[in-house]
Design a protein around this motif. Sequence first.
Motif, short mmCIF file in Angstrom:
data_model
loop_
_atom_site.label_atom_id
_atom_site.label_comp_id
_atom_site.label_asym_id
_atom_site.label_seq_id
_atom_site.Cartn_x
_atom_site.Cartn_y
_atom_site.Cartn_z
N LYS A 94 0.82 -1.22 0.00
CA LYS A 94 0.00 0.00 0.00
C LYS A 94 0.85 1.28 0.00
N LEU A 95 2.04 1.21 -0.55
CA LEU A 95 2.96 2.35 -0.46
C LEU A 95 2.43 3.60 -1.15
N HIS A 96 1.80 3.42 -2.32
CA HIS A 96 1.31 4.60 -3.03
C HIS A 96 0.23 5.28 -2.20
N MET A 97 -0.64 4.48 -1.59
CA MET A 97 -1.70 5.07 -0.76
C MET A 97 -1.08 5.81 0.44
N LYS A 98 -0.05 5.23 1.01
CA LYS A 98 0.63 5.90 2.14
C LYS A 98 1.26 7.21 1.68
N HIS A 99 1.82 7.19 0.50
CA HIS A 99 2.42 8.43 -0.04
C HIS A 99 1.35 9.52 -0.21
N VAL A 100 0.22 9.12 -0.76
CA VAL A 100 -0.86 10.09 -0.98
C VAL A 100 -1.33 10.66 0.37
N GLN A 101 -1.47 9.78 1.35
CA GLN A 101 -1.89 10.24 2.69
C GLN A 101 -0.84 11.18 3.29
N SER A 102 0.43 10.83 3.12
CA SER A 102 1.51 11.67 3.67
C SER A 102 1.45 13.06 3.04
#
Length: 175
Positions: A94-102
């Motif tokens: 889920k790295l892309h989602m984490k990036h978007v959240q960050s």
Amino acid sequence: MSCLTDNILTRRSIRAYQEKPVNSEDIKTILTAATWAPSGNNLQPWKFAVIINDKALIKKLSALTIYEHWVQTAPCLIAVFLDPESSEGLAIPKLHMKHVQSIGAAIQNMLLVANDLGLGTCWIGEILKNEKTLKNILKVPLMLELMAVISVGYSGSIIQKGKRKEVDESVICWK
Ligand SMILES: Cc1cc2nc3c(=O)[nH]c(=O)nc-3n(C[C@H](O)[C@H](O)[C@H](O)COP(=O)(O)O)c2cc1C
């Protein structure tokens, strides 16, 4: 109420700006606040393009949104990008989602610190449909993913009272 809570509750999107220029030190403070946001694995996946006090370029970028009429009044625009290279080679679920959240957290820090400095902002997502053209105009690497453009400037309008649902409407359970 703490200053921070008061800031959160009083910040409103500003969609008209005074002619008054903004100073680079304030923009630097806003960007510093952005970089102190939490990020998944502390990868700090954000990149920023700052357009400050350049009326011609701001007008050109404003034309990429249906909000051209007020975006062009902003003395500063900050384009926020997700840099996929910040996590190259990492296999984190889920790295892309984490990036978007960050990046969402970073943007919120920007809005709040701007509010604290007496500057108005608006988070502009509508411009995302013209990501490619924006990147061409700003000559930023194509692999960067446009997340938002933030307009910044001294408010040129009466700050409206915000509207929110009752908190209870958003709480599914409380056990
Ligand atoms: C992801 C995102 C995209 C947004 N895009 C736009 C936009 O394109 N144009 C705009 O005028 N406001 C935009 N906004 C601002 C919202 O309309 C605004 O935050 C919301 O109506 C609540 O108002 P407030 O910020 O004054 O409390 C966006 C906000 C977010 C978080």
